[in-house]
Design a protein around this motif. Structure first.
Motif, PDB file in Angstrom:
ATOM      1  N   TYR A 169     -48.787  16.670   7.230  1.00  0.00           N
ATOM      2  CA  TYR A 169     -48.168  15.934   7.511  1.00  0.00           C
ATOM      3  C   TYR A 169     -48.885  15.187   8.971  1.00  0.00           C
ATOM      4  O   TYR A 169     -48.107  15.134   9.810  1.00  0.00           O
ATOM      5  N   GLU A 229     -49.216  16.928  11.121  1.00  0.00           N
ATOM      6  CA  GLU A 229     -50.659  18.301  11.238  1.00  0.00           C
ATOM      7  C   GLU A 229     -51.247  18.489   9.853  1.00  0.00           C
ATOM      8  O   GLU A 229     -51.110  17.318   8.944  1.00  0.00           O
ATOM      9  N   ALA A 272     -43.314  19.882  12.265  1.00  0.00           N
ATOM     10  CA  ALA A 272     -42.153  18.665  12.472  1.00  0.00           C
ATOM     11  C   ALA A 272     -40.993  18.094  11.928  1.00  0.00           C
ATOM     12  O   ALA A 272     -41.065  17.652  11.439  1.00  0.00           O
ATOM     13  N   ARG A 304     -29.610  23.575   9.138  1.00  0.00           N
ATOM     14  CA  ARG A 304     -31.133  25.156   9.541  1.00  0.00           C
ATOM     15  C   ARG A 304     -30.510  25.766  10.365  1.00  0.00           C
ATOM     16  O   ARG A 304     -30.726  27.337  10.717  1.00  0.00           O
ATOM     17  N   GLY A 340     -36.969  19.293  -0.268  1.00  0.00           N
ATOM     18  CA  GLY A 340     -36.262  20.163   0.658  1.00  0.00           C
ATOM     19  C   GLY A 340     -36.221  19.538   1.966  1.00  0.00           C
ATOM     20  O   GLY A 340     -35.791  20.132   3.487  1.00  0.00           O
ATOM     21  N   THR A 341     -36.867  18.672   2.191  1.00  0.00           N
ATOM     22  CA  THR A 341     -36.916  17.495   3.596  1.00  0.00           C
ATOM     23  C   THR A 341     -35.504  16.754   3.837  1.00  0.00           C
ATOM     24  O   THR A 341     -34.842  16.752   3.189  1.00  0.00           O
ATOM     25  N   THR A 342     -35.377  16.393   5.327  1.00  0.00           N
ATOM     26  CA  THR A 342     -34.952  15.348   5.312  1.00  0.00           C
ATOM     27  C   THR A 342     -34.916  14.216   4.842  1.00  0.00           C
ATOM     28  O   THR A 342     -33.314  14.072   4.496  1.00  0.00           O
ATOM     29  N   ASP A 380     -40.465  11.165   7.216  1.00  0.00           N
ATOM     30  CA  ASP A 380     -40.582  10.595   8.587  1.00  0.00           C
ATOM     31  C   ASP A 380     -41.175   9.543   8.867  1.00  0.00           C
ATOM     32  O   ASP A 380     -42.606   8.786   8.246  1.00  0.00           O
ATOM     33  N   TYR A 394     -37.262  16.618  16.149  1.00  0.00           N
ATOM     34  CA  TYR A 394     -38.345  17.980  16.345  1.00  0.00           C
ATOM     35  C   TYR A 394     -37.627  19.519  16.988  1.00  0.00           C
ATOM     36  O   TYR A 394     -38.102  18.814  18.195  1.00  0.00           O
TER      37      TYR A 394
HETATM   38  N1  ARG Z   1     -39.261  16.165   9.305  1.00  0.00           N
HETATM   39  C1  ARG Z   1     -38.752  16.409   7.839  1.00  0.00           C
HETATM   40  C2  ARG Z   1     -37.670  17.645   7.757  1.00  0.00           C
HETATM   41  O1  ARG Z   1     -37.627  18.784   8.389  1.00  0.00           O
HETATM   42  C3  ARG Z   1     -39.916  16.796   6.771  1.00  0.00           C
HETATM   43  C4  ARG Z   1     -41.286  17.847   7.709  1.00  0.00           C
HETATM   44  C5  ARG Z   1     -42.045  18.172   6.509  1.00  0.00           C
HETATM   45  N2  ARG Z   1     -42.980  18.190   7.662  1.00  0.00           N
HETATM   46  C6  ARG Z   1     -44.624  19.186   6.854  1.00  0.00           C
HETATM   47  N3  ARG Z   1     -45.500  18.941   8.225  1.00  0.00           N
HETATM   48  N4  ARG Z   1     -44.755  19.235   5.641  1.00  0.00           N
HETATM   49  O2  ARG Z   1     -36.948  17.833   6.340  1.00  0.00           O
END
Ligand code: ARG
Length: 250
Positions: free
Chosen positions: A37, A41, A93, A100, A141-143, A183, A212
């Motif tokens: 990501y 990261e 992130a 959550r 499962g992400t936003t 994102d 975040y």
């Molecule tokens: N911000 C988004 C979420 O929390 C995507 C995060 C994905 N992070 C990652 N390292 N893949 O759903």
């Protein structure tokens, strides 16, 4: 007259306490991150996690006196790893959402983000609604997944879910999906570093601000407090701004 024996006693007592002190080293906190990501990261050549989140977490840990180790952890199951004790902290992130918050605890926010759409340069889409009836790639499962669900319905076959965001973007390049929602920082980073992919981005007025947070197991108040203290300290002394500038310019 009393001073000397008293002093001796104190010294003897302290020495005794030191001898009795536990010999084991301080705990090393296992920090989970889905290191696919960038720029938040990713893995370097040595397979170490690097990025904005790692620099923030290291700075926070230094202020809080925490010893940490990053462990690359698949997004799917990253939060479960807190509950089964495999990991102590997640920095990935992760958007703070009301759902959550019911099952995990978040630090104070450390980054503002929102969703962004990536499409091929020849796409006629200009807004989210234009993706109705199109195939949308997301990381499960992400936003971004949530946004796609809102548009197309939870069970729509047109939502193509991938275990990582780079995999979703690869599918966009090979034509398997028409768009990817993820994102903004990650989408911008990918599109600008992969000119050959011939992608462009679409911002949509309906995308809400996201924040975040660093995550701990629900109820781990002590650790959360240390993390929040560290965060406050790096925000106050300019460390945060320095790291932010390094990755995102002004
Ligand atoms: N911000 C988004 C979420 O929390 C995507 C995060 C994905 N992070 C990652 N390292 N893949 O759903």
């Amino acid at each position: 007259m009393l001073r000397t024996p008293f002093r001796f006693l104190t010294t003897a007592l302290l020495a005794g306490m030191m001898l009795n002190a536990p010999a084991h080293a301080a705990k090393t906190y296992q920090v989970a991150t889905d290191a696919a990501y960038a720029p938040f990261e990713s893995l370097n050549e040595k397979k170490e996690a690097v990025g904005f989140d790692m620099d923030i977490m290291k700075a926070v840990a230094a202020k809080a006196g925490l010893q940490i180790k990053f462990v690359n952890t698949p997004w799917e199951g990253i939060f479960a790893s807190l509950n089964n004790g495999d990991r102590d902290i997640v920095i990935s992130a992760v958007t703070i959402t009301p759902e959550r918050k019911q099952s995990m605890d978040f630090s104070e926010p450390y980054f503002e983000a929102k969703q962004l759409i990536a499409v091929g340069q020849s796409s006629k889409a200009t807004k989210l609604a234009d993706l109705k009836g199109k195939k949308i790639g997301v990381q499960t499962g992400t936003t971004g997944d949530e946004v796609a669900q809102k548009l197309l319905g939870k069970t729509s076959p047109n939502i193509k879910r991938f275990e990582s965001t780079p995999l979703a973007i690869q599918e966009l390049q090979s034509g398997g999906v028409d768009a990817v929602i993820a994102d903004n920082g990650v989408v911008v980073n990918y599109v600008s570093n992969n000119a050959k992919a011939k992608l462009k981005t679409i911002d949509d007025a309906t995308f809400a601000k996201e924040y975040y947070g660093i995550v701990v197991k629900k109820g781990n108040k002590a650790l959360l407090e240390q993390i929040n203290k560290g965060l406050a300290a790096i925000k106050a002394d300019g460390t945060y701004d320095k790291i932010y500038k390094q990755y995102f310019g002004k």
